[in-house]
Design a protein around this motif. Structure first.
Motif, short mmCIF file in Angstrom:
data_model
loop_
_atom_site.label_atom_id
_atom_site.label_comp_id
_atom_site.label_asym_id
_atom_site.label_seq_id
_atom_site.Cartn_x
_atom_site.Cartn_y
_atom_site.Cartn_z
N TYR A 23 -5.90 0.14 2.39
CA TYR A 23 -4.50 0.37 1.99
C TYR A 23 -4.12 1.83 2.20
O TYR A 23 -3.09 2.14 2.81
CB TYR A 23 -4.32 -0.06 0.53
CG TYR A 23 -3.32 0.76 -0.25
CD1 TYR A 23 -1.95 0.62 -0.03
CD2 TYR A 23 -3.74 1.68 -1.21
CE1 TYR A 23 -1.03 1.38 -0.76
CE2 TYR A 23 -2.83 2.44 -1.94
CZ TYR A 23 -1.48 2.29 -1.70
OH TYR A 23 -0.57 3.04 -2.40
N ASP A 30 0.98 1.71 9.23
CA ASP A 30 1.43 0.33 9.08
C ASP A 30 1.77 0.04 7.62
O ASP A 30 0.98 -0.58 6.89
CB ASP A 30 0.35 -0.63 9.60
CG ASP A 30 0.85 -2.05 9.79
OD1 ASP A 30 1.90 -2.41 9.22
OD2 ASP A 30 0.16 -2.81 10.49
N LEU A 33 1.46 -3.76 6.37
CA LEU A 33 0.08 -4.21 6.14
C LEU A 33 -0.54 -3.45 4.97
O LEU A 33 -1.25 -4.04 4.14
CB LEU A 33 -0.77 -4.03 7.40
CG LEU A 33 -2.24 -4.43 7.27
CD1 LEU A 33 -2.40 -5.87 6.82
CD2 LEU A 33 -2.96 -4.19 8.59
N SER A 34 -0.24 -2.18 4.87
CA SER A 34 -0.76 -1.38 3.77
C SER A 34 -0.32 -1.97 2.43
O SER A 34 -1.11 -2.08 1.50
CB SER A 34 -0.26 0.06 3.91
OG SER A 34 -0.69 0.83 2.82
N GLN A 36 0.53 -5.06 1.81
CA GLN A 36 -0.17 -6.33 1.62
C GLN A 36 -1.59 -6.07 1.10
O GLN A 36 -2.07 -6.79 0.21
CB GLN A 36 -0.23 -7.11 2.93
CG GLN A 36 1.11 -7.64 3.37
CD GLN A 36 1.07 -8.23 4.78
OE1 GLN A 36 0.13 -8.03 5.54
NE2 GLN A 36 2.14 -8.94 5.14
N LEU A 37 -2.23 -5.05 1.64
CA LEU A 37 -3.57 -4.71 1.18
C LEU A 37 -3.56 -4.24 -0.28
O LEU A 37 -4.44 -4.61 -1.06
CB LEU A 37 -4.19 -3.62 2.07
CG LEU A 37 -4.57 -4.09 3.48
CD1 LEU A 37 -4.80 -2.89 4.39
CD2 LEU A 37 -5.79 -4.98 3.43
#
Length: 141
Positions: A23, A30, A33-34, A36-37
């Motif tokens: 993350y 990103d 995506l970060s 989401q992590l």
């Protein structure tokens, strides 16, 4: 069954730590995506805390009679929950959370160290097969 609790909980904690590292690493390159992590990390961390509080700590307290152990762990867990919520709020508002991420990283490191070198070996040493089985039944309903 020696060290099964240490192996199980440590593996879980280290997987969560990797999600947190990813993350932070992807935050600038990103952000989607970060985020989401982070969400996966937060969900997993809250589940980890719940598992400790609902299954592992009560079994250990029953053997040791040390209720302070649970109070101490719950204080640490509450701090982690608050920091997770704080960062989530900052991310929702698109506010830089770099310093707060660093604070969480330090809290997470302390938590992992306390668990890895204190709580889990203590459980492995003090909990008998029946108690370990009860913990596992709670973890895998």
């Amino acid at each position: 069954m020696q060290k099964i609790l240490s192996q199980l909980f440590n593996t879980n904690l280290h997987a969560l730590e990797l999600l947190f590292i990813a993350y932070r690493r992807l935050k600038k390159d990103d952000p989607v995506l970060s985020r989401q992590l982070f969400d996966k990390f937060k969900t997993g961390m809250l589940q980890h805390i719940e598992q400790e509080e609902q299954s592992l700590l009560p079994e250990l307290c029953q053997v040791t009679g040390d209720a302070e152990l649970i109070r101490k762990a719950r204080r640490e867990h509450q701090q982690l929950r608050q920091q997770l919520d704080w960062i989530e709020n900052l991310l929702d508002k698109r506010i830089d959370s770099q310093e707060d991420d660093r604070s969480l990283e330090l809290m997470l490191s302390d938590h992992i160290e306390n668990d890895e070198f204190g709580l889990y070996p203590c459980c492995d040493k003090l909990l008998n097969t029946d108690a370990v089985t009860r913990v596992l039944m709670e973890l895998y309903p």
